[in-house]
Design an enzyme around this catalytic site. Structure first.
Site, short mmCIF file in Angstrom:
data_model
loop_
_atom_site.label_atom_id
_atom_site.label_comp_id
_atom_site.label_asym_id
_atom_site.label_seq_id
_atom_site.Cartn_x
_atom_site.Cartn_y
_atom_site.Cartn_z
N ASN A 1 29.81 47.52 46.43
CA ASN A 1 30.76 46.26 46.41
C ASN A 1 32.18 47.00 46.77
O ASN A 1 32.98 46.73 47.63
CB ASN A 1 31.25 45.75 44.89
N ARG B 1 28.34 47.32 32.61
CA ARG B 1 29.94 47.48 32.68
C ARG B 1 30.58 47.08 31.31
O ARG B 1 29.99 46.21 30.45
CB ARG B 1 30.50 46.35 33.79
N HIS C 1 33.85 37.77 39.13
CA HIS C 1 33.52 37.57 37.53
C HIS C 1 32.58 36.28 37.47
O HIS C 1 31.57 36.48 36.84
CB HIS C 1 34.83 37.38 36.77
N CYS D 1 24.08 50.67 42.34
CA CYS D 1 24.18 49.39 41.39
C CYS D 1 25.26 48.48 41.71
O CYS D 1 25.47 47.55 40.99
CB CYS D 1 24.79 49.95 39.75
C1 PEP Z 1 30.53 48.34 42.78
O1 PEP Z 1 31.46 48.62 43.29
O2 PEP Z 1 29.59 48.46 43.83
C2 PEP Z 1 30.31 48.34 41.46
C3 PEP Z 1 28.93 48.13 41.04
O3 PEP Z 1 31.40 48.25 40.81
P1 PEP Z 1 32.20 46.98 40.34
O4 PEP Z 1 31.63 45.74 41.19
O5 PEP Z 1 32.08 46.71 38.96
O6 PEP Z 1 33.46 47.31 40.92
#
Ligand code: PEP
Ligand code: MG
Length: 795
Positions: A699, A532, A435, A747
Site C-alpha cells: 500500500n 496492526r 479504515h 502484507c
Molecule cells: C502497507 O503499507 O502495505 C501496509 C500493509 O501497511 P498499512 O496499510 O498499515 O500502511
C-alpha cells in the site's frame, strides 16, 4: 502403582492415563507398531499434590483475576514452584526410574519422549489444548524433572487465563504423563486415513525429514501425498522445499533444528513402498476404531511406527452436500497440531454479530431490486439490505442498530462497535486500504467505500441494498440479500472444504482488530503476517501519550497485551507478526491529547512509522515492553515488525530499543516492512543489520514509488501495485533476500490479488499474507503456480 505400561491400558482408561496414553495403549493392544512406554498416571499427580499438602495452596494461588497480567505471572510462578520444589515420594521416584530402565538396552540408556496427557476433555479451544508440554530425547538424569514440568504445564499463564476466564475449575483437570521410547526418525509426518471432510477413501499423507515435531509444529512445509484407496494408486504427490529438520543431537541428546542440505530439500521423502506400508497401517487403525483417523507416524530403518492416532470427529454432511471437517480428538490433550491441515474446533461462537439483515420480503417502497443510488468501491463482499443510518458524529453511533446500514463520511476507530452491529457500511471517502475497507472486510460486513455522495444521497432513503461485490447501493430491499439470521461471520470465513491446499509458500492472514481474530483463524491460515496495533490504540480514544499520562504506562501495555493476546491465542503456535504503531498525525489529531499534533501538508509523507517511534521513544518503549511481556508469558509465536523503515540507521535504532526492552534481537524473530523504495534498494544493508524477515507493505510502497497518495481519490486510478516499477523493487528485494537467507513476505493489500501472488511465488517469496476473505483463494493460487513451476522444471 504410580505407573502403568501402555500395553496394559486401553481406550477406556482416559481418566487414568489421559487421552494420549489411552490412545497409545489401544493401538498397542491392536498389535500396531507403537514404541513401548509407560504412563505416570493422573492419580499419581493428584496423590503427589494431596500427600504433600500443596493442593489447596496451588488451586488458591491460581484463582486470580485473568485480566490482571501481574497476578497471572505470579500465579504461574507460584504453581510452578510448588510443583517443582516439592520432592517426589520415594516409592514413586523409584517406580518411575525402574520402569524407565526397563526400556533401555544393555549399557545404553533409552531416549524417551515425555508427554503430557490431560484427562479432562478440557476446553474446546485448540489454542489452549496445544500448550501442555512435551519433551523429546529425555534421559534418566532429566526424567523426573520433566515429569514435573509436564504437571506444571497445566498452570502456564495462558492455561490459567483460559480456565479462569471461562469459569472452568482448575481442580477438574488432571494430567498423566506418557514416557515412551523415542523413535529416532529418519522421516516422519501425519496422515489422514480418509478424506478429512468428506470421509471418502482417500488418504492424505504429509512427510518431512527427521523427527515429526517439525511437521506437527508447522516449522517445515511437508511433502503431500494423496492415495486413492479405491483404485489403490498414489493420486497426487506434491514435493515441498523442506528447509529444516529436527534431529537428535548425538552428543547432548537434545532435539535440534538443522538446515537440510540443498540436495535433500526438494527430494521426495516417501518411496512408493513406504506409502504402501503407511496406507496398510492407516487402514488397520481406521478399521480398528471403525472411524477415520489422523495418525502421527515415523520411519526408522525401513520400519514404520505409529506415534499417535486420533479420530477425525466432525466429518459431516451438510444439506447442500458440502462437508465440513475438523479434528478435535475427544480425550486428547491435543498437544500436537496437524501440521497445516485445518484443525477447526467446531467454533460455535456467534458473538451476537448481527451484521447482515435480510428482510428480503420488504417491498414497502415498491422498488425492490431498484435503481443504483450511489456506487463506489466494493470493499467488502456480500449483498445485504437494511435501513440507512447516517452517522455524522461519533455521538450518533448508538443510533446504529442491528441490521442498519451505516453511512458516514469516513469511519473512525471508535466506530468499530457500531460497525459490528451494522448490516452494511457505506462511506463517502476512502479507498480499498482505508479504515472502513479494512475493518469491514475483517468483520465480514459488506461495504461500499468512496461513494463521494453516499451520505447525501442516502439521507432520504429508508431501506437500501448494498452490494459489496459490485460496489453499488440500490434502492429498496432485494432478493439477493442474505437474511441476517443466516449469517455467521466466523463460519462465513471458514473454507467450505477444510483440506487446505498444501503449499511450500506459506499463506498467512492480515488482522487489524482483535474482534476479527476468530474469523481470521477460521480461514486455516499459516499465521498472521500483519497484526496492526493502531486500531487497538486509536480505539482508546486518546493518543498513547495522553493515555499513559492518564492511566499509566502499565495500563497502556495492558491494553496492547489484551488485544494482541486475543490474536496470539487464536493462532498459537502459528506465528503472529505484530507491527509497532504506524498512524499518521492527522489520525492522532482526532484523539484526545492530539491537539498538539503537527499539522502536516501531507501526513502520508510525514511523521509516522518508525521515524516517529524513534523520535518519540516513550510510547514506543511501552509497545516493546508489552511485546516483551507477552513473550515472557509464553507467547513465543509473537514476532515483531517495524513499519516504514528507510535504512540501516533505522534498523539499528529499533534494535537498540528491542535490547532495552529485554527482547534479544539475536534470538527472537523480528523484521521490517519494505514500504519505501529506499528500504527496497538498501535491502543488503538492512540484512546486514540483522533482520529476520522483510515484508512488503505494497500500500505504501506503491504510493511512494509512483507518487500517488493512497488516500486521494483524484489519483486513485493511478494507484497500481502491479506497476512494473513496483514489481521490479519487489522482485529485486526477494532475490537479494534469498541470497542472504532473509525471509520475505507481503502484507499489503496486493497480497490478495492473484496476479501479485503469481509474481511473488515465481520470484520465491517465503510467505503471502492476505485478507481474511482472500486466504483460501490465495492458497489455491499459490498451489497452482507452485505446481506449474515444478512441471516447468521437469519438462
Ligand atoms: C502497507 O503499507 O502495505 C501496509 C500493509 O501497511 P498499512 O496499510 O498499515 O500502511
Ligand atoms: Mg504501510
Amino acid at each position: 502403582m504410580a505407573v502403568l505400561w501402555l500395553e496394559d491400558v486401553d481406550a477406556d482408561d482416559v481418566g487414568i492415563v489421559g487421552g494420549k496414553g489411552a490412545s497409545l495403549g489401544e493401538l498397542i493392544g491392536a498389535d500396531l507398531p507403537v514404541p513401548p512406554g509407560f504412563v505416570v498416571t493422573a492419580g499419581t499427580y493428584r496423590e503427589f499434590l494431596e500427600d504433600a499438602g500443596i493442593d489447596e495452596a496451588l488451586f488458591e494461588a491460581v484463582a486470580v483475576d485473568p485480566e490482571d497480567s501481574t497476578a497471572l505471572r505470579e500465579a504461574e510462578a507460584t504453581a510452578r514452584e510448588l510443583i517443582t520444589e516439592t520432592p517426589f515420594p520415594d516409592s514413586v521416584r523409584a517406580e518411575i526410574l525402574e520402569s524407565y530402565r526397563q526400556m533401555g538396552t544393555e549399557g545404553d540408556e533409552a531416549f524417551v519422549a515425555v508427554r503430557s496427557s490431560a484427562t479432562a476433555e478440557d476446553l474446546p479451544d485448540s489454542s489452549f489444548a496445544g500448550q501442555q508440554e512435551t519433551f523429546l530425547n529425555v534421559r534418566e538424569a532429566d526424567l523426573l524433572r520433566r515429569v514435573k514440568e509436564c504437571w506444571a504445564s497445566l498452570f502456564t499463564q495462558r492455561a490459567i487465563y483460559y480456565r479462569q476466564q471461562r469459569g472452568f475449575p482448575h481442580e477438574d483437570v488432571d494430567i498423566a504423563v506418557v514416557v515412551q521410547r523415542m523413535v529416532d526418525a529418519e522421516k516422519s509426518g501425519v496422515m489422514f486415513t480418509s478424506h478429512p471432510s468428506t470421509g471418502e477413501p482417500r488418504m492424505t499423507i504429509e512427510a518431512a525429514w527427521g523427527l515429526g515435531e517439525a511437521v506437527v509444529s508447522g516449522t517445515v512445509s511437508p511433502d503431500n501425498y494423496v492415495y486413492d484407496r479405491t483404485d489403490r494408486t498414489v493420486e497426487n504427490v506434491t514435493i515441498a522445499e523442506k528447509k529444516v529438520e529436527m534431529v537428535k543431537d548425538p552428543e547432548s541428546g537434545e532435539t535440534v533444528q538443522l538446515d537440510v542440505e540443498e540436495g535433500r530439500r526438494t527430494e521426495r521423502v516417501l518411496s512408493d513402498d513406504e506409502i504402501t506400508s503407511l496406507v496398510s497401517l492407516g487402514e488397520r487403525v481406521e478399521e480398528h476404531y471403525g472411524t477415520p483417523q489422523d495418525v502421527e507416524w515415523a520411519i526408522l530403518d525401513g520400519d514404520v511406527y505409529m506415534l499417535q492416532s486420533r479420530p477425525i470427529t466432525t466429518i459431516r454432511e451438510e444439506d447442500d452436500g458440502a462437508s465440513v471437517g475438523s479434528n478435535t480428538a475427544a480425550g486428547d490433550d491435543g498437544s500436537s497440531d496437524l501440521g497445516g491441515v485445518v484443525a477447526a474446533d467446531g467454533n460455535d461462537t456467534d458473538d451476537g454479530h448481527p451484521s447482515v439483515t435480510g428482510d428480503t420480503g420488504d417491498a414497502a417502497r415498491g422498488d425492490a431490486g431498484g435503481s443504483v443510488l450511489v456506487s463506489g468501491l466494493g470493499a467488502s463482499p456480500g449483498v445485504v439490505s437494511g435501513t440507512v443510518r447516517i452517522v455524522d458524529k461519533l455521538d450518533h453511533l448508538d443510533q446504529v442498530e442491528e441490521g442498519d446500514v451505516l453511512a458516514t463520511e469516513m469511519t473512525m476507530p471508535d466506530m468499530v462497535p457500531a460497525m459490528k452491529r451494522a448490516a452494511g457500511i457505506v462511506t463517502d471517502e476512502g479507498g480499498m486500504t482505508s479504515h472502513a475497507a479494512i475493518i469491514s472486510r475483517e468483520l465480514g460486513v459488506p461495504a461500499v467505500v468512496g461513494t463521494g455522495t453516499g451520505t447525501q444521497v442516502l439521507r432520504d432513503h429508508g431501506r437500501v441494498t448494498i452490494d459489496g461485490d459490485k460496489g453499488t447501493v440500490r434502492a429498496g430491499a432485494d432478493e439477493e440479500a442474505q437474511p441476517a439470521e443466516e449469517f455467521e461471520p466466523v463460519e462465513a470465513a471458514r473454507p467450505e472444504t477444510p483440506v487446505k491446499p498444501m503449499t511450500a509458500t506459506e499463506v498467512k492472514v492480515n488482522v487489524s482488530i482483535p474482534e476479527a481474530a476468530e474469523r481470521a483463524a477460521a480461514t486455516g491460515a499459516d499465521g498472521v503476517g500483519l497484526l496492526r496495533i493502531e486500531h487497538m490504540v486509536l480505539s482508546l480514544g486518546k493518543t498513547p501519550e495522553q493515555y499513559i499520562a492518564d492511566h499509566g504506562a502499565r495500563a497502556y501495555q495492558d491494553e496492547l497485551i489484551d488485544g494482541i493476546r486475543a490474536v496470539a491465542d487464536e493462532f498459537y503456535p502459528r506465528p503472529v507478526r505484530v507491527r509497532t504503531i504506524d498512524a499518521p498525525t492527522d489520525e492522532f489529531r482526532e484523539l484526545e491529547g492530539g491537539e498538539g499534533e503537527p499539522i502536516e501538508p501531507n501526513p502520508m509523507l510525514g511523521w509516522r512509522g518508525v521515524r516517529r517511534s524513534l523520535d518519540k521513544p516513550e510510547p514506543f518503549r511501552q509497545e516493546l515492553a508489552a511485546f516483551g511481556r507477552l513473550i515472557e508469558m509464553g507467547y513465543d509465536n509473537v514476532e515483531v515488525m517495524f513499519p516504514l523503515v528507510n535504512d540501516a540507521a533505522d534498523v539499528e535504532g529499533v534494535k537498540r530499543h528491542l535490547r532495552e526492552a529485554g527482547i534479544d534481537p539475536e534470538s527472537h524473530t523480528w523484521g521490517v516492512m519494505i514500504e519505501t523504495p529506499a528500504s527496497a534498494i538498501q535491502i543488503d544493508d538492512l540484512a546486514d543489520a540483522g533482520i529476520d524477515f522483510a515484508s512488503f507493505g505494497t500500500n505504501d510502497l506503491t504510493q511512494y514509488t509512483l507518487a500517488v497518495d493512497r488516500n486521494n481519490g483524484h489519483v486513485a486510478d493511478r494507484f497500481d501495485e502491479l506497476h512494473p516499477a513496483v514489481l521490479q523493487l519487489i522482485g529485486d528485494t526477494i532475490e537479494r533476500c534469498r541470497e542472504r537467507g532473509v525471509d520475505t513476505s507481503i502484507c499489503g493489500q496486493a497480497g490478495s490479488k492473484p496476479e501479485m501472488v503469481e509474481f511473488l511465488v515465481e520470484k520465491g517469496v517465503s510467505s503471502i499474507s492476505a485478507n481474511i476473505d482472500a486466504v483460501r483463494d490465495v492458497q489455491h493460487e499459490v498451489k497452482r503456480v507452485e505446481q506449474r513451476l515444478l512441471l516447468d522444471s521437469v519438462r
